[in-house]
Scaffold this motif. Structure first.
Motif, PDB file in Angstrom:
ATOM      1  N   UNK A 205      16.224  64.985  52.891  1.00 55.96           N
ATOM      2  CA  UNK A 205      17.619  65.004  52.441  1.00 55.96           C
ATOM      3  C   UNK A 205      17.802  64.133  51.193  1.00 55.96           C
ATOM      4  N   UNK A 206      18.618  64.618  50.292  1.00 53.15           N
ATOM      5  CA  UNK A 206      18.928  63.882  49.077  1.00 53.15           C
ATOM      6  C   UNK A 206      20.271  63.171  49.236  1.00 53.15           C
ATOM      7  N   UNK A 229      26.710  59.854  49.516  1.00 54.28           N
ATOM      8  CA  UNK A 229      26.879  61.206  50.056  1.00 54.28           C
ATOM      9  C   UNK A 229      25.517  61.828  50.350  1.00 54.28           C
ATOM     10  N   UNK A 230      25.327  62.253  51.603  1.00 51.85           N
ATOM     11  CA  UNK A 230      24.088  62.918  52.019  1.00 51.85           C
ATOM     12  C   UNK A 230      24.257  64.415  51.802  1.00 51.85           C
ATOM     13  N   UNK A 231      23.375  64.987  51.048  1.00 53.85           N
ATOM     14  CA  UNK A 231      23.443  66.416  50.765  1.00 53.85           C
ATOM     15  C   UNK A 231      22.590  67.170  51.778  1.00 53.85           C
ATOM     16  N   UNK A 232      23.184  68.203  52.352  1.00 57.89           N
ATOM     17  CA  UNK A 232      22.521  69.026  53.366  1.00 57.89           C
ATOM     18  C   UNK A 232      22.064  68.152  54.526  1.00 57.89           C
ATOM     19  N   UNK A 233      22.945  67.288  54.974  1.00 57.99           N
ATOM     20  CA  UNK A 233      22.516  66.337  55.980  1.00 57.99           C
ATOM     21  C   UNK A 233      23.317  66.335  57.251  1.00 57.99           C
ATOM     22  N   UNK A 234      24.111  67.354  57.492  1.00 60.64           N
ATOM     23  CA  UNK A 234      24.848  67.395  58.740  1.00 60.64           C
ATOM     24  C   UNK A 234      26.088  66.527  58.699  1.00 60.64           C
TER      25      UNK A 234
END
Length: 538
Positions: A205-206, A229-234
């Motif tokens: 995760x980015x 901000x977590x991208x594509x992280x639920x």
């Protein structure tokens, strides 16, 4: 002679050795054969005579030239290190039981260290790349012969031994807290356990640092929020966050944002990373650095398109903040130097682009504000707005002809109306007079004819005829009396020039009295009319 001397010397030495029975072909070894030992470890001395059976000899061990272990039939001697005094130079000797021949071994140096060793754990890197692994190395300084035990734990699990791992180097692909220790000897001697080394596993995760409000330039005293901000992280509750930066916490936290008031010390690079709450040692990579630059407090600038309010018009004021690269400003306008209340829609017309239009004179200033809580710039310079006097000459030359024209037009219309009224009254009067004259002439003519016939009998005669006034057709009291006299003394020849004079008395009856008005006095009017006698025409 020289050769003879050498031979004698060699024989002497050989005789001496044979007589004393000492040889130096015995060998002393130690097990384990380590260069140093620690208090609590054991070492075994082995003395080998290299001749005959082991049971043919008695064995002795010396330390630093002094007897340490007296003669005994055991060739091996096990020594437990209890202090550093056990360090020294060791040597063994053997004595043959039957011949009393003796042999002396080589010396062996033994070093005993006082402090228990501690294992050292090192890692090539503490971050496991995505899909990769890292190498861990355990070592014990200044000694050898070690095997190693490895341990791993997490915040949720207790420490456990990693099976089938005794080597000095191992490769791991799981995050966690790792430690190790060294073992050697029999019985096993353990070093102290190494310090912990935390290994984190990188997940794919980015993360990115974002600023709110997202203004390109931040000023001293403003309040901003940085968000990780977590991208594509639920969902957000699944993550914990760590920050690096001048004004951010250094420990893991459940909050993905930090809010602070900006100062000069806030300038710098900010980074963050996140990890799952159910796996504290599996985290993302550090985000790219977000650079925060802090500028000094700005000052507003006020411009006016005119410094005087035109008659019936307004002046447009424009407020701006330098540098122009800053954004997000709302502008507040003030009138009069000491006023702290901003102008409202009752005081000015507000335009969508932040400008206002004012129609009142005064001393105006402005400032910009943005954010929550509102951050204000410094006040602008003041601009004085005056009023333009009304141009009276131009206004008089325009209004005077207009008013005169309107008055003349009204008067002309009134005159025309009066003229029309007068003409109508004159027409009705002439019509009435004509009707009265026609009626009178007709009646006089009838009387003339009647008197002509009557005059033949009576001579001169007067003829009276009652004639009603035309205006009083409904009033019987108004009677017009006509007296016609004819002079018959004249001769016939004079008949052509004879005139008939008629005297008409107009006796108007008293009009009816109206309430509140006096009745006018009755008057007799005499009307003379020239009438030609019809007999004269005969």
């Amino acid at each position: 002679m020289g050769a003879t001397l050498l031979c004698e010397l060699g024989l002497f030495l050989l005789c001496t050795l044979l007589c004393t029975g000492h040889t130096q072909d015995a060998v002393l070894t130690i097990e384990p054969s380590w260069s140093s030992f620690f208090i609590g470890e054991s070492v075994t001395f082995k003395c080998d005579m290299k001749k005959g059976k082991d049971t043919d000899w008695y064995y002795q061990i010396k330390k630093d030239g002094q007897e340490f272990v007296p003669y005994d039939s055991n060739k091996d001697y096990k020594l437990q290190m209890i202090s550093t005094y056990d360090s020294g130079e060791y040597q063994c000797s053997g004595e043959k039981k039957l011949s009393r021949d003796t042999k002396i071994s080589n010396t062996v140096s033994v070093t005993v260290l006082a402090d228990k060793p501690r294992a050292t754990l090192t890692a090539g890197t503490t971050i496991i790349p995505v899909g990769g692994s890292v190498t861990l190395t355990c070592s014990v300084q200044s000694s050898d012969g070690w095997k190693y035990e490895w341990f791993r734990r997490t915040q949720r699990t207790s420490e456990g031994k990693i099976r089938d791992q005794e080597n000095r180097d191992i490769r791991v692909s799981q995050g966690g807290i790792y430690s190790c220790r060294g073992t050697r000897g029999n019985p096993v001697y353990y070093t102290d356990i190494s310090d912990d080394v935390t290994i984190e596993k990188t997940i794919s995760n980015k993360v990115v640092v974002k600023q709110q409000p997202n203004w390109p330039q931040i000023f001293r005293g403003e309040t901003i929020t940085l968000t990780c901000e977590v991208q594509e992280g639920g969902e957000t509750p699944e993550w914990e966050y760590e920050w690096r930066g001048p004004r951010t916490p250094t420990q893991w936290t459940h909050n993905n944002d930090v809010t602070f008031r900006v100062s000069e010390s806030s300038s710098g690079d900010y980074m963050c990373k996140s990890r799952r709450r159910d796996d504290s040692y599996s985290s993302t990579e550090w985000s790219e650095a977000f650079t925060l630059s802090v500028s000094n407090k700005p000052k507003a600038k006020l411009r006016a398109d005119n410094t005087a309010v035109p008659v019936g018009g307004s002046v447009t004021l424009t407020c701006s903040v330098n540098p122009s690269s800053s954004s997000g400003w709302k502008y507040y306008y003030y009138r009069d130097e000491n006023s702290s209340e901003a102008l409202t829609t009752q005081d000015a017309v507000f335009h969508s682009n932040g400008q206002i239009s004012v129609s009142q004179e005064g001393l105006y200033r402005c400032r910009g504000g943005r954010g929550n809580p509102v951050y204000y710039t410094e006040d602008s310079q003041s601009v004085r707005i005056g009023k333009t006097a009304a141009p009276e000459p131009e206004s008089s030359s325009f209004l005077t002809p207009l008013i005169v024209g309107l008055v003349c037009g009204v008067l002309l219309i009134l005159l025309l109306l009066l003229l029309c009224r007068f003409k109508q009254d004159s027409f009705f009067t002439r019509t009435r007079s004509t009707n009265q004259s026609s009626a009178m002439n007709h009646m006089i003519k009838d009387e003339g004819q009647h008197s002509r016939h009557a005059s033949t009998v009576q001579g001169d005669a007067c003829v009276y005829e009652s004639i009603k006034d035309h205006d009083d057709t409904q009033n019987d009291d108004s009677v017009l009396y006509a007296q016609v006299s004819q002079d018959r003394a004249k001769t016939k020849k004079d008949n052509d020039d004879s005139l008939l004079y008629t005297q008409v008395y107009h006796n108007k009856a008293k009009p009816k009295r109206h309430k509140g008005k006096p009745a006018p006095a009755a008057a007799d009017e005499t009307v003379y009319s020239e009438v030609k006698s019809q007999t004269a025409l005969d």
